[in-house]
Design an enzyme around this catalytic site. Structure first.
Site, short mmCIF file in Angstrom:
data_model
loop_
_atom_site.label_atom_id
_atom_site.label_comp_id
_atom_site.label_asym_id
_atom_site.label_seq_id
_atom_site.Cartn_x
_atom_site.Cartn_y
_atom_site.Cartn_z
N ARG A 100 -44.79 -49.03 -13.72
CA ARG A 100 -45.50 -47.74 -13.68
C ARG A 100 -45.86 -47.79 -15.30
NH1 ARG A 100 -40.63 -45.53 -11.56
NH2 ARG A 100 -40.20 -47.32 -11.59
N ASN A 132 -50.95 -40.34 -11.60
CA ASN A 132 -49.40 -41.12 -11.36
C ASN A 132 -49.53 -42.10 -12.83
OD1 ASN A 132 -48.38 -41.20 -9.10
ND2 ASN A 132 -49.58 -42.23 -7.60
N ARG A 163 -44.19 -38.43 5.47
CA ARG A 163 -44.42 -39.15 6.11
C ARG A 163 -43.19 -39.48 6.47
NH1 ARG A 163 -47.02 -41.85 0.53
NH2 ARG A 163 -49.38 -41.95 1.83
N HIS A 187 -41.25 -39.76 -7.50
CA HIS A 187 -42.78 -39.68 -6.89
C HIS A 187 -42.61 -41.54 -6.59
CE1 HIS A 187 -46.24 -40.26 -4.56
NE2 HIS A 187 -46.57 -40.51 -5.30
N1 LIG Z 1 -49.60 -38.50 -6.82
C1 LIG Z 1 -50.04 -38.86 -5.63
O1 LIG Z 1 -48.90 -38.86 -4.40
C2 LIG Z 1 -51.08 -39.77 -5.34
C3 LIG Z 1 -51.37 -40.18 -4.75
C4 LIG Z 1 -53.11 -40.67 -4.04
C5 LIG Z 1 -53.19 -41.61 -5.72
N2 LIG Z 1 -52.88 -40.59 -6.43
C6 LIG Z 1 -53.43 -40.83 -7.90
O2 LIG Z 1 -54.57 -40.49 -8.04
C7 LIG Z 1 -55.05 -41.20 -8.74
C8 LIG Z 1 -56.84 -41.24 -9.17
O3 LIG Z 1 -56.63 -42.18 -7.64
P1 LIG Z 1 -58.26 -42.11 -7.34
O4 LIG Z 1 -58.02 -43.24 -6.18
O5 LIG Z 1 -58.65 -40.96 -6.69
O6 LIG Z 1 -58.81 -42.99 -8.80
P2 LIG Z 1 -60.31 -43.37 -8.82
O7 LIG Z 1 -60.69 -44.38 -9.80
O8 LIG Z 1 -61.59 -43.24 -7.82
O9 LIG Z 1 -60.64 -42.03 -9.83
C9 LIG Z 1 -60.60 -41.23 -11.11
C10 LIG Z 1 -60.99 -40.73 -11.81
O10 LIG Z 1 -61.13 -40.38 -13.13
C11 LIG Z 1 -61.92 -40.04 -13.51
N3 LIG Z 1 -61.90 -40.03 -14.89
C12 LIG Z 1 -61.56 -40.72 -15.83
N4 LIG Z 1 -60.99 -40.31 -17.06
C13 LIG Z 1 -61.56 -39.15 -16.89
C14 LIG Z 1 -61.55 -37.79 -17.80
N5 LIG Z 1 -60.69 -37.91 -19.27
N6 LIG Z 1 -62.03 -36.78 -17.42
C15 LIG Z 1 -62.40 -36.83 -15.94
N7 LIG Z 1 -62.19 -37.90 -15.37
C16 LIG Z 1 -61.81 -38.96 -15.46
C17 LIG Z 1 -62.36 -41.45 -13.49
O11 LIG Z 1 -64.53 -41.03 -14.07
C18 LIG Z 1 -63.03 -41.48 -12.37
O12 LIG Z 1 -64.02 -40.96 -11.53
C19 LIG Z 1 -54.30 -41.85 -9.83
O13 LIG Z 1 -53.29 -42.38 -11.08
C20 LIG Z 1 -53.85 -42.68 -8.38
O14 LIG Z 1 -52.69 -43.62 -8.65
C21 LIG Z 1 -51.67 -39.98 -6.69
#
Ligand SMILES: NC(=O)c1ccc[n+]([C@@H]2O[C@H](COP(=O)([O-])OP(=O)(O)OC[C@H]3O[C@@H](n4cnc5c(N)ncnc54)[C@H](O)[C@@H]3O)[C@@H](O)[C@H]2O)c1
Length: 311
Positions: A100, A132, A163, A187
């Site tokens: 992490r 995350n 869940r 989380h």
């Molecule tokens: N909180 C939760 O419970 C939870 C659940 C699932 C995923 N997540 C997190 O959500 C995040 C996104 O996951 P994902 O699967 O959509 O990833 P992804 O790679 O599909 O999408 C990430 C997007 O962020 C964009 N990005 C990067 N830098 C940027 C910036 N400076 N400005 C604007 N956009 C930018 C990228 O171009 C990409 O389209 C991850 O960190 C993941 O771990 C959190």
């Protein structure tokens, strides 16, 4: 949606503009969940990958063909800064074998860039963090945004809690919505379940047919490992978290005062993690000190310590 919500809807729709920064898997699915709820006037997607963002807008616009009053478009950081609710889902997910702390190094830069670009932010805006490692980045967002802490929080253990309730509901043969149980803390791996206050109609969960105290640990593990299981099978999770973000937005738009475990600064533990909180139109209205037994208290204190080190 309740009748009361429908009455509030006309008034609120005129003012509700939600920006989703990060139009990747989570961001675009969140936009889709918001479109299906039909609760906001405008959804703005912002991403540094303009082609991806354009494609998502075209695809999502097709979903509006049948129903829906919401408009969806791509936008700039300035557009996002003027929104009523700003969802931040930009950045990447944890890779297999990655710590992490390593993920934090990458995503911290992205979140810092985003706040630099969207400042000054609409002073009334509510910022919902999804990226995350969630708690550490929510702490960063609270300090970078310049907004009061109650307006900047993370999805936290809301999805973990749903869940957990799903597993308990299946074992006890009671509807999920009638199960009152919370995952609190990080989380992530050090999260804990507040079993001593988990109940159905005021009756302790352990007294229900289908669940015994000795099952608690395995149920907690099952809830925690669901995300890993989904990622092992399909690479990422997005439907569940998108539904959670849409429910959080709905609670804000309609001032629902729902209790959800959200990630925010908790003074008693001097860190940012999840505790049940009342959510309304101004963000987090009150954090609820859920009763814990000694073992749960210790687990939560350990979770706080781990998070303080990471942050
Ligand atoms: N909180 C939760 O419970 C939870 C659940 C699932 C995923 N997540 C997190 O959500 C995040 C996104 O996951 P994902 O699967 O959509 O990833 P992804 O790679 O599909 O999408 C990430 C997007 O962020 C964009 N990005 C990067 N830098 C940027 C910036 N400076 N400005 C604007 N956009 C930018 C990228 O171009 C990409 O389209 C991850 O960190 C993941 O771990 C959190």
């Amino acid at each position: 949606m309740s009748a009361e919500d429908l009455i509030k809807m006309d008034k609120n729709m005129k003012h509700s503009k939600i920006a989703v920064i990060g139009a990747g898997t989570v961001g675009s699915t969140t936009a889709y969940a918001l479109l299906l709820k039909n609760i906001v006037a405008e959804i703005i997607l912002v991403d540094i990958d303009e082609a991806r963002c354009h494609g998502e807008i075209l695809d999502l616009s097709d979903a509006l063909a049948f129903d829906g009053a919401s408009k969806i478009r791509s936008g700039s950081s300035k557009d996002a800064s003027e929104a009523d609710i700003i969802v931040i889902a930009a950045g990447r997910a944890q890779k297999p074998g990655e710590t992490r702390a390593e993920l934090l190094t990458t995503n911290k830069t992205i979140i810092t860039d985003i706040f630099t670009a969207i400042k000054p932010i609409n002073p009334q805006a509510i910022v919902i963090m999804v990226t995350n490692p969630l708690d550490a980045l929510t702490a960063l967002a609270q300090s970078l945004s310049g907004l009061p802490r109650n307006q900047v929080f993370g999805t936290g253990t809301f999805l973990d809690t749903l869940r957990l309730r799903g597993i308990i509901a299946e074992k006890t043969n009671v509807a999920k919505s009638s199960v009152h149980a919370y995952v609190i803390g990080e989380h992530g791996d050090s999260q804990c379940v507040a079993w001593s206050s988990a109940e159905i109609a005021g009756i302790s969960i352990a007294q229900f047919a289908g669940i015994e105290k000795k099952d608690f640990e395995s149920i907690a593990q099952q809830a925690k490992n669901t995300a890993y299981e989904i990622i092992a099978c399909k690479g990422s999770t997005h439907f569940g978290i998108a539904a959670c973000v849409a429910a959080i937005c709905e609670a804000i738009v309609f001032d629902q005062k729902l209790v959800m475990p959200l990630s925010t600064y908790i003074q008693e533990y001097d860190t940012v993690f999840s505790m049940p909180a009342i959510l309304g139109e101004n963000g987090i209205e009150r954090i609820l000190p859920i009763p814990l037994d000694d073992l749960e208290q210790k687990k939560l204190t350990d979770s706080a310590e781990q998070l303080r080190q990471l942050i």
